[in-house]
Structure formats: C-alpha cells, structure tokens
Design an enzyme around this catalytic site. Structure first.
Site, mmCIF file in Angstrom:
data_model
loop_
_atom_site.group_PDB
_atom_site.id
_atom_site.type_symbol
_atom_site.label_atom_id
_atom_site.label_comp_id
_atom_site.label_asym_id
_atom_site.label_seq_id
_atom_site.Cartn_x
_atom_site.Cartn_y
_atom_site.Cartn_z
ATOM 1 N N CYS A 271 76.051 42.990 34.943
ATOM 2 C CA CYS A 271 75.070 44.008 35.329
ATOM 3 C C CYS A 271 75.455 45.402 34.851
ATOM 4 O O CYS A 271 74.685 46.346 35.023
ATOM 5 C CB CYS A 271 74.905 44.025 36.846
ATOM 6 S SG CYS A 271 74.534 42.403 37.528
ATOM 7 N N ILE B 172 64.442 40.369 41.857
ATOM 8 C CA ILE B 172 64.505 39.887 40.476
ATOM 9 C C ILE B 172 63.540 40.743 39.665
ATOM 10 O O ILE B 172 62.359 40.861 40.019
ATOM 11 C CB ILE B 172 64.125 38.405 40.395
ATOM 12 C CG1 ILE B 172 65.133 37.559 41.170
ATOM 13 C CG2 ILE B 172 64.037 37.933 38.951
ATOM 14 C CD1 ILE B 172 64.706 36.110 41.357
ATOM 15 N N LYS C 153 67.825 48.505 44.862
ATOM 16 C CA LYS C 153 67.209 47.873 46.018
ATOM 17 C C LYS C 153 65.685 47.919 45.959
ATOM 18 O O LYS C 153 65.019 46.929 46.266
ATOM 19 C CB LYS C 153 67.714 48.565 47.296
ATOM 20 C CG LYS C 153 67.024 48.117 48.584
ATOM 21 C CD LYS C 153 67.323 46.670 48.900
ATOM 22 C CE LYS C 153 66.342 46.107 49.897
ATOM 23 N NZ LYS C 153 65.033 45.802 49.358
ATOM 24 N N HIS D 116 66.125 45.820 39.560
ATOM 25 C CA HIS D 116 67.408 45.609 38.879
ATOM 26 C C HIS D 116 67.272 44.619 37.721
ATOM 27 O O HIS D 116 67.689 43.464 37.828
ATOM 28 C CB HIS D 116 68.434 45.114 39.894
ATOM 29 C CG HIS D 116 69.806 44.908 39.354
ATOM 30 N ND1 HIS D 116 70.324 45.633 38.305
ATOM 31 C CD2 HIS D 116 70.792 44.029 39.729
ATOM 32 C CE1 HIS D 116 71.553 45.220 38.050
ATOM 33 N NE2 HIS D 116 71.857 44.245 38.893
#
Length: 388
Positions: A84, A210, A330, A334
C-alpha cells in the site's frame, strides 16, 4: 542539492469502477496533473509509478510503459511495488532523482483497480503484502492483523472501541465536502459500534473500503520552475522511508510502528523541522487503529496518548492539528497503489488553499503525509512546505 517543487496534481474520484481499465484511470489523473502544470510533454524525463496488485486484478505486469503511454509521455518509466506504500515510494524516488540532478521534470503517481474482483479475491490478493510463509498460510488477513495490533494496543495502553469510533466519525465528516472521496455519508459513534464485526475488536466502520482510483503529481526542480515561470508554491522539503519485519510475530511490540518512526525521523531531519512545526497531516488510516499508531510514530503524541486524540477533538477539522481532512483512507477510499500520491495531491491543495476543506486551516505552512505498506512493514513520510 536541488530543491523540488510541485507543479501540478491530478486525481480521479475514488470509488467502484469495475468497467474501467487501470490505464484509463491513470490517464485521467496524469492528464489532469499535466494540464495543471502546463509543461510541454517533451520536457518530461521520467515516470515513477506505483501499483500493487495489477497482475492479480488485471493480469497485467510491466505497467511502466503502458502507463507512460496512457499519460501521453515518451520517457523512461518505472513501476514500484511496496504494497500500500507503492505510490509513496514512487514519489520518494522521483524526489530523489530531481534532487540528485538526474531530471528536472518527473511525473509520479499510482493506480489500483480492485472492484472488478469479488471481495474474497480482493482479500486474498491484498494478503500477499503479508508474510506468505508465516502469516498467509496460517489464514491471516489484514483485518485480522490490524485487529491483533488493536488488541495489543488496548492491552498495553488502554483505550477502547469508542475512541476508534470517533476517528471513523471524524474522517467521514471530512469526506463529506471532498468531491473526490468515495463516501459522502455521515456516521455516528453508535453507527460504528453497531456495525458488523470484521475482526474483533474492529467493526466494518473501522475499516477502509475497497477502492478503484488513480493519482498523479508533476514534480520539477526549483531551477526549472524559475526559468520557465512555473507557479509551483509548494516544495517537498523532507522525505523519509523505514522498514520493519513483515510478520507481526517477529516484532518486539505489535502496538507500535517503528518503520513509520524511522521514516518520520528521516523526513524531519531532511526538512529541518520537528513534529511541532506540522500544521496538518494526511496519515495512512487503513483501519482506525492505524491512525492512532501513525500519530504516535510521527511524534505528534507520546505512546498511549494518541488513542483519545479524536475523542478529545484535537485532530478534528477544528482541532489544533487536523488529521485526514481529505477523509483519509477510511472515507476518501484506498486504491492501494495510488494512495501515497493521492495524499500528496490532497496536501498540496490544502497548503495552496484550493481544497474543499482548506477553510479548516489558518495560514498553514507545513504539511506531512504518511503512507504505509502491509502492517507498516514499509513506511514513507514526506514534508511539504509553502514557499515564502
């Protein structure tokens, strides 16, 4: 050493786009950044690009040349994979290239496409950022891993789910005015506490979604900006990277993230500042507990004090140091390979004063971004400053 400035930024709206290709998403972000920078395509010397799971999600490796073509560029292109933190590492390498005199104009960015897979396949694909031999084979997923970190934190320092819920509420509130965010939905502490448990003690609203999306940043040397009259008021003054053991069981303390501490210390020293100088930050809150650990690793709070920061109102938009005014991972979303440079895009706009949430800040001068990979086995920190 050559100074580095940000000449243009671009971002797709984060969300679910199973019908779009990765190159389509990156083209949108890259062309937006290029248009804002206003630099001839012939002047671009390198592309540094982050992507994590392209082979699994799209069956596509070797993405550097593909994304260079999508961005309308003919220059050397390199893909970086660091889970990430992929785009954060790509950005750091672009900064170092310019500083070393290797280039004057570089495009850095990232992309991830995941919603063309079902949830189980996304979970399985993301799991390869953990230790396959000692974690994945035992059935560890990232919700489970961060739940272990949350339990370790609660056991060592205290705090509870209510404190974590305040982080989720804060970040959803920040995302409400961000047109690029995936979620525009207000939630309450009670909503978080009553949402389904995904890995005890973490609930659904403690976790990021997701996400599909892309981000891009045009970086130039100070000399190039001055010679060409480019309006680039934000400089990258600090950059740092840290690494930790990949497997949680190999670490001395699961309630801390030393890779982020190392990256932050390096970035602070590079910029010649301290944590007290930072006005606003975007941190890697893939789970609410991750924001807590980030705040402490960055030196904003002593170990054990970060858990109540949102509850006390210190990190809200009206607090002393707002955290994740974009909505964070959040609520903004992401897309893992794009997140590092997406944070840079958001911070650049916040410091320039043209972000939807810029009104929460009073003359900010210094911003920080914190991008992590896996359970923070990798971390990248950058300091951005407004030029006088």
């Amino acid at each position: 050493m050559t100074d580095v400035r940000i000449a243009g930024v671009g971002l797709t709206k984060f969300g679910s786009y199973p019908e779009r290709t990765g190159r389509d998403l990156f083209a949108e972000a890259a062309l937006a950044a290029r248009e804002e920078a206003g630099i001839s395509r012939d002047d671009y010397e390198e592309l540094h690009y982050g992507n994590f799971m392209g082979e699994l999600a799209e069956g596509q490796g070797h993405q550097g040349p593909i994304m260079a073509e999508a961005a309308g560029l003919e220059c050397p292109a390199t893909r970086y994979e660091q889970a990430c933190a992929s785009a954060g590492v790509a950005f750091r390498q672009a900064v170092q290239t310019i500083r070393a005199g290797g280039a004057d104009v570089v495009l850095a960015g990232g992309m991830e496409r995941m919603n063309n897979l079902d949830t189980s396949n996304v979970t399985q694909s993301l799991a390869i950022a953990a230790d396959e031999l000692f974690e994945v084979r035992a059935g560890v997923t990232f919700p489970g891993a961060y739940a272990l970190m949350a339990r370790a934190y609660f056991d060592e320092f205290g705090g509870d789910n209510v404190d974590l819920a305040h982080i989720a509420v804060k970040n959803h509130d920040n995302a409400m005015t961000n047109d690029f965010a995936q979620f525009h939905r207000e939630i309450t502490v009670q909503d978080v506490l009553e949402s389904p448990i995904v890995a005890d003690p973490l609930t659904l609203y403690d976790a990021c979604p997701i996400t599909d999306g892309a981000s891009a940043v045009v970086l130039v040397s100070g000399d190039y900006a001055d010679e060409h009259g480019i309006d680039a008021p934000i400089a990258v003054t600090g950059s740092g990277q840290g690494t930790d053991k990949a497997a949680l069981q190999d670490r001395d303390d699961m309630a801390r993230t030393p890779a982020a501490t190392k990256a932050a210390d390096m970035a602070y020293a590079d910029a010649g500042i301290s944590p007290e100088d930072v006005d606003v930050a975007e941190v890697h809150d893939c789970f609410t507990i991750a924001e807590v650990m980030a705040l402490e690793s960055l030196g904003f709070y002593e170990p054990g004090d970060g858990i109540g920061a949102a509850t006390r109102g210190e990190t809200t938009r009206d607090g002393d140091r707002p955290i994740n005014l974009s909505g964070g991972l959040k609520a903004k979303g992401h897309p893992v390979g794009a997140t590092g440079t997406a944070q840079i895009v958001e911070m650049t706009k916040l410091l320039r004063g043209d972000h939807a949430n810029s009104d929460a800040l009073s003359d900010p001068r210094v911003g920080l971004t914190h991008n992590a990979g896996g359970t923070v086995a990798s971390a990248v920190v950058h300091v951005l400053e407004v030029l006088n």
